[in-house]
Design a protein around this motif. Structure first.
Motif, PDB file in Angstrom:
ATOM      1  N   ASP A 124      35.917 -35.150 -23.819  1.00 39.92           N
ATOM      2  CA  ASP A 124      36.005 -34.440 -24.996  1.00 39.92           C
ATOM      3  C   ASP A 124      36.875 -34.182 -25.480  1.00 39.92           C
ATOM      4  O   ASP A 124      37.883 -33.445 -25.076  1.00 39.92           O
ATOM      5  CB  ASP A 124      34.570 -32.850 -24.320  1.00 39.92           C
ATOM      6  CG  ASP A 124      33.284 -32.830 -24.389  1.00 39.92           C
ATOM      7  OD1 ASP A 124      33.060 -33.706 -25.867  1.00 39.92           O
ATOM      8  OD2 ASP A 124      32.924 -32.393 -23.674  1.00 39.92           O
ATOM      9  N   PRO A 138      30.685 -36.614 -25.112  1.00 40.97           N
ATOM     10  CA  PRO A 138      32.424 -37.032 -24.671  1.00 40.97           C
ATOM     11  C   PRO A 138      32.044 -38.696 -24.896  1.00 40.97           C
ATOM     12  O   PRO A 138      31.372 -39.496 -24.392  1.00 40.97           O
ATOM     13  CB  PRO A 138      32.532 -37.237 -22.985  1.00 40.97           C
ATOM     14  CG  PRO A 138      30.636 -36.584 -22.668  1.00 40.97           C
ATOM     15  CD  PRO A 138      29.692 -36.732 -23.898  1.00 40.97           C
ATOM     16  N   GLY A 148      35.994 -27.534 -22.021  1.00 35.70           N
ATOM     17  CA  GLY A 148      34.477 -27.009 -22.888  1.00 35.70           C
ATOM     18  C   GLY A 148      34.027 -27.043 -23.872  1.00 35.70           C
ATOM     19  O   GLY A 148      33.048 -27.211 -24.124  1.00 35.70           O
ATOM     20  N   ARG A 177      36.551 -34.429 -18.439  1.00 33.29           N
ATOM     21  CA  ARG A 177      35.068 -34.413 -17.549  1.00 33.29           C
ATOM     22  C   ARG A 177      34.989 -35.726 -16.304  1.00 33.29           C
ATOM     23  O   ARG A 177      34.560 -35.169 -15.559  1.00 33.29           O
ATOM     24  CB  ARG A 177      34.263 -34.871 -18.399  1.00 33.29           C
ATOM     25  CG  ARG A 177      33.924 -33.605 -19.751  1.00 33.29           C
ATOM     26  CD  ARG A 177      33.485 -33.530 -20.903  1.00 33.29           C
ATOM     27  NE  ARG A 177      31.783 -33.607 -20.464  1.00 33.29           N
ATOM     28  CZ  ARG A 177      30.842 -33.235 -20.842  1.00 33.29           C
ATOM     29  NH1 ARG A 177      30.445 -33.317 -22.191  1.00 33.29           N
ATOM     30  NH2 ARG A 177      29.944 -33.680 -19.591  1.00 33.29           N
ATOM     31  N   ASP A 178      35.427 -36.740 -16.728  1.00 34.78           N
ATOM     32  CA  ASP A 178      35.039 -37.596 -15.464  1.00 34.78           C
ATOM     33  C   ASP A 178      36.259 -38.726 -15.867  1.00 34.78           C
ATOM     34  O   ASP A 178      36.163 -38.546 -16.386  1.00 34.78           O
ATOM     35  CB  ASP A 178      33.531 -37.350 -15.465  1.00 34.78           C
ATOM     36  CG  ASP A 178      32.872 -37.937 -13.361  1.00 34.78           C
ATOM     37  OD1 ASP A 178      34.506 -38.169 -12.650  1.00 34.78           O
ATOM     38  OD2 ASP A 178      32.015 -37.970 -13.740  1.00 34.78           O
ATOM     39  N   ASP A 219      39.688 -31.983 -23.280  1.00 38.40           N
ATOM     40  CA  ASP A 219      39.200 -31.851 -22.153  1.00 38.40           C
ATOM     41  C   ASP A 219      38.683 -33.131 -21.069  1.00 38.40           C
ATOM     42  O   ASP A 219      37.465 -33.709 -21.046  1.00 38.40           O
ATOM     43  CB  ASP A 219      37.333 -31.041 -21.899  1.00 38.40           C
ATOM     44  CG  ASP A 219      37.984 -29.606 -22.411  1.00 38.40           C
ATOM     45  OD1 ASP A 219      39.395 -29.713 -22.822  1.00 38.40           O
ATOM     46  OD2 ASP A 219      37.483 -29.319 -23.128  1.00 38.40           O
ATOM     47  N   ARG A 243      41.844 -29.234 -19.279  1.00 37.69           N
ATOM     48  CA  ARG A 243      42.462 -28.959 -20.519  1.00 37.69           C
ATOM     49  C   ARG A 243      43.801 -29.916 -20.981  1.00 37.69           C
ATOM     50  O   ARG A 243      45.152 -29.345 -20.621  1.00 37.69           O
ATOM     51  CB  ARG A 243      42.152 -27.665 -21.324  1.00 37.69           C
ATOM     52  CG  ARG A 243      42.799 -27.767 -22.497  1.00 37.69           C
ATOM     53  CD  ARG A 243      42.010 -26.897 -23.309  1.00 37.69           C
ATOM     54  NE  ARG A 243      40.496 -26.821 -23.967  1.00 37.69           N
ATOM     55  CZ  ARG A 243      39.971 -26.634 -24.586  1.00 37.69           C
ATOM     56  NH1 ARG A 243      40.491 -25.153 -25.098  1.00 37.69           N
ATOM     57  NH2 ARG A 243      38.984 -27.355 -24.885  1.00 37.69           N
ATOM     58  N   GLY A 245      38.858 -32.598 -14.769  1.00 33.60           N
ATOM     59  CA  GLY A 245      38.667 -30.609 -14.768  1.00 33.60           C
ATOM     60  C   GLY A 245      39.606 -29.798 -15.850  1.00 33.60           C
ATOM     61  O   GLY A 245      39.664 -28.695 -15.670  1.00 33.60           O
TER      62      GLY A 245
END
Length: 326
Positions: free
Chosen positions: A99, A120, A61, A178-179, A176, A146, A144
């Motif tokens: 991101d 994002p 993040g 995120r989802d 990154d 990277r 989650g």
């Protein structure tokens, strides 16, 4: 104005107005790859490196700082999970929310990043929607995580390049994850009480299956109804947003289903401004991550025009999961 990401191969086509139940496409159509060199190959090889060092912003993040590439880059796709996540695995064909920062291997010149925009990217990992390095390199990674990758021109923008990216440049990305979303995704907001017996009741299941919509045996309301069923905690929807949605629509009279992303197993990407007025008014201001129930009277829907399985002068009931802004 929101800056457009460089990751798309070409701008995707937009939806026609009011695509619900009228036989029109419910998602943007992917464009062609920008060149033959950028087209995917089944034999694309993925290797561990070399990859440049992340020298600052090393936490998930955080905006990273990345060194110049060490020596010559690989001609294959180099991918490394820098920080492993423990969430859902991303599959090719899924939408990914991420991101990212992208720079040139030889110069470390940053050409794009989402961290400074504070928003994002949400993009589908399929041919024609995203560069092939992302499509191949992110498949199998977990939410989650990277991920760092070095993408050769053949899996990026080919010999044509892009502004600030020569056709011979290897691109380095830190991403990154995120989802991720697909046809089995649901909103995950907090349940909100449904206490008005004169309004439809919508199921609160979050298992990716279509919620039940029970329409009462009562006269339909004359005005638009927009209520949370599950209230998320994401940003509020704006009229100019394009949304990633899971939805189901039924008629007030008889409760017959006329359209559903669940039935197709495909999420929908909708520019909100191109949809019926009931959706525009009912979703503006609602939070991403929510399930919303809309009751749309004829004057905010299709009026006195028949549209596919929707008779003229119909009141419509929708359950809509707002998964993300695209």
């Amino acid at each position: 104005m929101r800056r457009r990401s460089l990751l798309l191969t070409v701008p995707a086509g937009l939806l026609t107005l009011a695509g619900c139940g009228d036989g029109s496409s419910d998602k943007a159509q992917p464009g062609d790859s920008p060149s033959a060199e950028a087209s995917p190959t089944a034999s694309a090889k993925v290797v561990d490196g070399p990859l440049p060092e992340i020298t600052a912003g090393t936490k998930f993040g955080e905006k990273p700082t990345v060194a110049k590439g060490p020596g010559k880059p690989s001609t294959d796709l180099a991918v490394k999970t820098v920080l492993p996540g423990s969430g859902t695995s991303v599959a090719e064909g899924d939408y990914v929310q991420a991101d990212y920062l992208g720079q040139i291997w030889d110069t470390a010149q940053v050409f794009d990043n989402s961290y400074d925009r504070g928003e994002p990217l949400v993009i589908r990992l399929q041919q024609g929607s995203v560069i092939d390095g992302w499509r191949i390199g992110l498949a199998g990674k977990k939410v989650g995580s990277r991920v760092e990758m070095a993408i050769p021109p053949a899996l990026g923008y080919g010999s044509e390049g892009r502004p600030g990216i020569k056709g011979t440049d290897t691109m380095v990305f830190v991403i990154d994850v995120r989802d991720t979303f697909n046809g089995k995704s649901s909103a995950k907001g907090e349940e909100v009480a449904q206490s008005d017996a004169k309004l439809p009741e919508v199921g609160t299941n979050t298992d990716g299956k279509a919620p039940e919509i029970t329409v009462p045996k009562a006269d339909a309301p004359k005005k638009l109804v927009s209520q949370y069923i599950l209230e998320g905690d994401g940003p509020e929807v704006k009229l100019e947003d394009k949304l990633l949605l899971q939805y189901k629509g039924v008629l007030w009279d008889g409760g017959k289903e006329f359209d559903s992303t669940y039935a197709r197993g495909e999420l929908a990407e909708f520019p909100l401004q191109q949809l019926i007025k009931g959706w525009q008014d009912g979703l503006t201001g609602k939070k991403v991550g929510s399930r919303v129930m809309l009751v749309v009277p004829p004057d905010l829907g299709y009026g006195d025009q028949e549209s596919g399985a929707i008779p003229a002068n119909s009141t419509l009931v929708f359950s809509l999961d707002i998964l993300a802004k695209v």
